[in-house]
Design a protein around this motif. Structure first.
Motif, PDB file in Angstrom:
ATOM      1  N   ALA A 144     -83.063  95.238  39.727  1.00  0.00           N
ATOM      2  CA  ALA A 144     -84.158  95.457  40.681  1.00  0.00           C
ATOM      3  C   ALA A 144     -85.492  95.543  39.954  1.00  0.00           C
ATOM      4  CB  ALA A 144     -83.903  96.723  41.488  1.00  0.00           C
ATOM      5  N   ASN A 145     -85.505  96.209  38.805  1.00  0.00           N
ATOM      6  CA  ASN A 145     -86.746  96.318  38.036  1.00  0.00           C
ATOM      7  C   ASN A 145     -87.204  94.959  37.529  1.00  0.00           C
ATOM      8  OD1 ASN A 145     -86.584  99.063  38.442  1.00  0.00           O
ATOM      9  ND2 ASN A 145     -85.856  99.542  36.386  1.00  0.00           N
ATOM     10  N   THR A 146     -86.261  94.112  37.156  1.00  0.00           N
ATOM     11  CA  THR A 146     -86.604  92.767  36.708  1.00  0.00           C
ATOM     12  C   THR A 146     -87.270  91.973  37.826  1.00  0.00           C
ATOM     13  OG1 THR A 146     -84.776  92.759  35.120  1.00  0.00           O
ATOM     14  CG2 THR A 146     -85.662  90.615  35.779  1.00  0.00           C
ATOM     15  N   VAL A 147     -86.697  92.045  39.011  1.00  0.00           N
ATOM     16  CA  VAL A 147     -87.275  91.336  40.155  1.00  0.00           C
ATOM     17  C   VAL A 147     -88.693  91.844  40.436  1.00  0.00           C
ATOM     18  CG1 VAL A 147     -87.066  90.972  42.645  1.00  0.00           C
ATOM     19  CG2 VAL A 147     -85.041  90.766  41.173  1.00  0.00           C
ATOM     20  N   GLY A 158     -88.123  85.880  48.002  1.00  0.00           N
ATOM     21  CA  GLY A 158     -87.226  84.918  48.621  1.00  0.00           C
ATOM     22  C   GLY A 158     -87.097  83.605  47.887  1.00  0.00           C
ATOM     23  N   ARG A 159     -88.010  83.331  46.939  1.00  0.00           N
ATOM     24  CA  ARG A 159     -87.933  82.092  46.166  1.00  0.00           C
ATOM     25  C   ARG A 159     -87.158  82.253  44.868  1.00  0.00           C
ATOM     26  NH1 ARG A 159     -94.068  80.708  46.738  1.00  0.00           N
ATOM     27  NH2 ARG A 159     -94.093  81.693  44.682  1.00  0.00           N
ATOM     28  N   ILE A 160     -86.845  83.471  44.495  1.00  0.00           N
ATOM     29  CA  ILE A 160     -86.184  83.712  43.211  1.00  0.00           C
ATOM     30  C   ILE A 160     -84.713  83.337  43.299  1.00  0.00           C
ATOM     31  CG2 ILE A 160     -85.511  85.457  41.512  1.00  0.00           C
ATOM     32  CD1 ILE A 160     -88.051  87.011  42.303  1.00  0.00           C
ATOM     33  N   GLY A 161     -84.264  82.525  42.369  1.00  0.00           N
ATOM     34  CA  GLY A 161     -82.844  82.232  42.214  1.00  0.00           C
ATOM     35  C   GLY A 161     -82.324  82.915  40.971  1.00  0.00           C
ATOM     36  N   ALA A 162     -81.066  83.336  41.002  1.00  0.00           N
ATOM     37  CA  ALA A 162     -80.467  84.038  39.866  1.00  0.00           C
ATOM     38  C   ALA A 162     -79.075  83.504  39.607  1.00  0.00           C
ATOM     39  CB  ALA A 162     -80.414  85.537  40.125  1.00  0.00           C
ATOM     40  N   ALA A 163     -78.684  83.522  38.342  1.00  0.00           N
ATOM     41  CA  ALA A 163     -77.336  83.115  37.951  1.00  0.00           C
ATOM     42  C   ALA A 163     -76.763  84.154  36.993  1.00  0.00           C
ATOM     43  CB  ALA A 163     -77.356  81.745  37.294  1.00  0.00           C
ATOM     44  N   ILE A 164     -75.478  84.451  37.174  1.00  0.00           N
ATOM     45  CA  ILE A 164     -74.749  85.390  36.322  1.00  0.00           C
ATOM     46  C   ILE A 164     -73.819  84.585  35.438  1.00  0.00           C
ATOM     47  CG2 ILE A 164     -73.163  87.363  36.271  1.00  0.00           C
ATOM     48  CD1 ILE A 164     -74.133  87.904  39.208  1.00  0.00           C
ATOM     49  N   GLY A 165     -73.966  84.743  34.139  1.00  0.00           N
ATOM     50  CA  GLY A 165     -73.194  83.963  33.195  1.00  0.00           C
ATOM     51  C   GLY A 165     -71.910  84.627  32.754  1.00  0.00           C
ATOM     52  N   PRO A 166     -71.366  84.236  31.613  1.00  0.00           N
ATOM     53  CA  PRO A 166     -70.074  84.750  31.148  1.00  0.00           C
ATOM     54  C   PRO A 166     -70.060  86.272  31.038  1.00  0.00           C
ATOM     55  CG  PRO A 166     -70.778  82.864  29.837  1.00  0.00           C
ATOM     56  CD  PRO A 166     -71.932  83.226  30.697  1.00  0.00           C
ATOM     57  N   THR A 167     -69.087  86.877  31.711  1.00  0.00           N
ATOM     58  CA  THR A 167     -68.995  88.333  31.848  1.00  0.00           C
ATOM     59  C   THR A 167     -67.521  88.718  31.881  1.00  0.00           C
ATOM     60  OG1 THR A 167     -70.970  88.254  33.269  1.00  0.00           O
ATOM     61  CG2 THR A 167     -69.726  90.305  33.270  1.00  0.00           C
ATOM     62  N   ILE A 168     -67.203  89.910  31.432  1.00  0.00           N
ATOM     63  CA  ILE A 168     -65.824  90.366  31.545  1.00  0.00           C
ATOM     64  C   ILE A 168     -65.410  90.417  33.016  1.00  0.00           C
ATOM     65  CG2 ILE A 168     -66.433  92.831  31.530  1.00  0.00           C
ATOM     66  CD1 ILE A 168     -63.837  93.254  29.848  1.00  0.00           C
ATOM     67  N   ASP A 205     -65.153  95.451  38.893  1.00  0.00           N
ATOM     68  CA  ASP A 205     -65.727  94.110  39.067  1.00  0.00           C
ATOM     69  C   ASP A 205     -67.202  94.154  38.684  1.00  0.00           C
ATOM     70  OD1 ASP A 205     -66.467  91.581  39.838  1.00  0.00           O
ATOM     71  OD2 ASP A 205     -66.055  91.872  41.981  1.00  0.00           O
ATOM     72  N   LEU A 206     -67.483  94.041  37.383  1.00  0.00           N
ATOM     73  CA  LEU A 206     -68.867  94.081  36.927  1.00  0.00           C
ATOM     74  C   LEU A 206     -69.693  92.924  37.464  1.00  0.00           C
ATOM     75  CD1 LEU A 206     -71.195  95.220  35.248  1.00  0.00           C
ATOM     76  CD2 LEU A 206     -70.244  94.031  33.259  1.00  0.00           C
ATOM     77  N   PRO A 207     -69.240  91.664  37.373  1.00  0.00           N
ATOM     78  CA  PRO A 207     -70.083  90.592  37.914  1.00  0.00           C
ATOM     79  C   PRO A 207     -70.306  90.718  39.418  1.00  0.00           C
ATOM     80  CG  PRO A 207     -67.953  89.733  37.192  1.00  0.00           C
ATOM     81  CD  PRO A 207     -68.053  91.137  36.690  1.00  0.00           C
ATOM     82  N   GLY A 208     -69.308  91.235  40.138  1.00  0.00           N
ATOM     83  CA  GLY A 208     -69.499  91.462  41.568  1.00  0.00           C
ATOM     84  C   GLY A 208     -70.552  92.514  41.835  1.00  0.00           C
ATOM     85  N   PHE A 209     -70.536  93.582  41.041  1.00  0.00           N
ATOM     86  CA  PHE A 209     -71.536  94.643  41.194  1.00  0.00           C
ATOM     87  C   PHE A 209     -72.925  94.116  40.861  1.00  0.00           C
ATOM     88  CE2 PHE A 209     -73.925  98.307  39.488  1.00  0.00           C
ATOM     89  CZ  PHE A 209     -73.903  99.123  40.620  1.00  0.00           C
ATOM     90  N   VAL A 210     -73.028  93.332  39.804  1.00  0.00           N
ATOM     91  CA  VAL A 210     -74.318  92.753  39.413  1.00  0.00           C
ATOM     92  C   VAL A 210     -74.836  91.821  40.512  1.00  0.00           C
ATOM     93  CG1 VAL A 210     -75.398  91.145  37.785  1.00  0.00           C
ATOM     94  CG2 VAL A 210     -73.992  93.041  36.941  1.00  0.00           C
ATOM     95  N   ALA A 211     -73.960  90.983  41.064  1.00  0.00           N
ATOM     96  CA  ALA A 211     -74.379  90.095  42.155  1.00  0.00           C
ATOM     97  C   ALA A 211     -74.897  90.894  43.341  1.00  0.00           C
ATOM     98  CB  ALA A 211     -73.214  89.208  42.580  1.00  0.00           C
ATOM     99  N   ALA A 212     -74.217  92.011  43.658  1.00  0.00           N
ATOM    100  CA  ALA A 212     -74.656  92.846  44.779  1.00  0.00           C
ATOM    101  C   ALA A 212     -76.025  93.461  44.511  1.00  0.00           C
ATOM    102  CB  ALA A 212     -73.625  93.928  45.046  1.00  0.00           C
ATOM    103  N   GLN A 213     -76.272  93.868  43.263  1.00  0.00           N
ATOM    104  CA  GLN A 213     -77.582  94.432  42.928  1.00  0.00           C
ATOM    105  C   GLN A 213     -78.683  93.394  43.092  1.00  0.00           C
ATOM    106  OE1 GLN A 213     -77.939  97.886  42.060  1.00  0.00           O
ATOM    107  NE2 GLN A 213     -75.912  97.643  42.964  1.00  0.00           N
ATOM    108  N   LEU A 214     -78.404  92.172  42.700  1.00  0.00           N
ATOM    109  CA  LEU A 214     -79.387  91.108  42.880  1.00  0.00           C
ATOM    110  C   LEU A 214     -79.603  90.796  44.359  1.00  0.00           C
ATOM    111  CD1 LEU A 214     -78.174  88.814  39.978  1.00  0.00           C
ATOM    112  CD2 LEU A 214     -80.432  89.887  40.113  1.00  0.00           C
ATOM    113  N   ILE A 219     -83.468  88.703  46.811  1.00  0.00           N
ATOM    114  CA  ILE A 219     -83.882  87.404  46.289  1.00  0.00           C
ATOM    115  C   ILE A 219     -83.211  86.270  47.057  1.00  0.00           C
ATOM    116  CG2 ILE A 219     -84.330  88.423  44.030  1.00  0.00           C
ATOM    117  CD1 ILE A 219     -81.787  87.090  43.006  1.00  0.00           C
ATOM    118  N   GLY A 220     -83.676  85.046  46.796  1.00  0.00           N
ATOM    119  CA  GLY A 220     -83.262  83.912  47.616  1.00  0.00           C
ATOM    120  C   GLY A 220     -81.835  83.473  47.429  1.00  0.00           C
ATOM    121  N   SER A 221     -81.329  83.472  46.189  1.00  0.00           N
ATOM    122  CA  SER A 221     -79.965  82.998  45.950  1.00  0.00           C
ATOM    123  C   SER A 221     -79.408  83.630  44.690  1.00  0.00           C
ATOM    124  CB  SER A 221     -79.913  81.467  45.835  1.00  0.00           C
ATOM    125  OG  SER A 221     -80.679  81.030  44.726  1.00  0.00           O
ATOM    126  N   VAL A 222     -78.087  83.848  44.703  1.00  0.00           N
ATOM    127  CA  VAL A 222     -77.387  84.404  43.549  1.00  0.00           C
ATOM    128  C   VAL A 222     -76.132  83.579  43.315  1.00  0.00           C
ATOM    129  CG1 VAL A 222     -76.239  86.416  42.555  1.00  0.00           C
ATOM    130  CG2 VAL A 222     -78.212  86.736  44.084  1.00  0.00           C
TER     131      VAL A 222
END
Length: 264
Positions: A144-147, A158-168, A205-214, A219-222
């Protein structure tokens, strides 16, 4: 033969120079580090040969944004974010877990070894960000602070897109009941990120939690690339896997995003 590194790219960041990297390409080696951290090891905290790390970073720059300067933080598992306008290295690195920039010709990046790397961009505003989101930083608000820092530089939510890369992945990430309880104290709905494990333990589920935070940041897309660092030893470094194997060191892979120089 060591090939050039091939960036793992995300559709959510189409049109923006970016890439996630592991220790190797999908089809073979791509870095010059050797020993237990063999491969495209880009972290100076891994006990690796500094020249090998520097050469690996040069390979990454050439693969993502040739000729760019590079800025990376000194990561401390915090919710803190810094805006950068030029290269930083050594003791000058900000002690934060995300960088934001609107400077053309600058590549920013973070290193990970199970934590989630998140890359963000507003193509129209020409603002990009790279965040290191372990459980602590994600829980305390680094995404949230990054956004918000991106918005301060002219991005629109709404224009910001985000991608989550390799994660446990969840199947590889066992935690105890006390860990789960801390998340439920924040929000009982966080129970959806935990599955029952062995007695007294859960799978997080760390990547799931991160996606939910984004997503909660509006933002526009995750996009979650769903690449498991723990489960693919040939391709990715993993702190937890190295610990379970009793290895003396573990490598760091990187995630990078930047802005091309503006046309004259």
């Amino acid at each position: 033969m060591v090939e050039a590194p091939v960036p793992i790219r995300a559709a959510a960041l189409d049109g923006v120079p970016h890439g996630f990297f592991g220790r190797a390409n999908a089809d073979g080696p791509c870095g010059v580090s050797t020993g237990e951290v063999a491969g495209l090891q880009v972290g100076f905290g891994a006990g690796d040969d500094p020249e090998a790390v520097a050469q690996n970073r040069r390979r990454v720059i050439a693969a993502v944004l040739p000729g760019a300067d590079l800025a990376m933080p000194f990561q401390v598992h915090s919710p803190d974010v810094a805006v950068v306008t030029g290269p930083v290295e050594g003791d000058a690195r900000p002690r934060v877990d995300a960088l934001v920039t609107a400077t053309p010709g600058l590549l920013i990046g973070v290193v990970t070894a199970d934590c989630a790397p998140a890359l963000l961009a507003d193509r129209e505003a020409r603002v990009v960000a790279a965040a290191h989101a372990g459980w602590r930083g994600a829980k305390e608000g680094v995404l949230a602070n990054t956004v918000e820092q991106m918005i301060a530089l002219g991005a629109r939510r709404g224009r910001i897109g985000a991608a989550i890369g390799p994660t446990i992945a969840q199947a590889s990430y066992e935690v105890d009941a006390g860990f789960r309880d801390r998340f439920l104290e924040d929000d009982p709905a966080n129970a959806r990120f935990f599955q029952p494990g062995k007695p007294g333990h859960h799978q997080f589920d760390l990547p799931g939690f991160v996606a939910a935070q984004l997503e909660n940041a509006g933002i526009g897309s995750v996009e979650n690339l769903a690449l498991d660092t723990y489960g693919d030893a040939a391709r990715f470094y993993s702190y937890r896997r190295a610990t379970h194997r009793g290895e003396a060191a573990y490598g760091r892979q990187g995630a990078f995003v930047g802005l091309p120089p503006e046309s004259p």
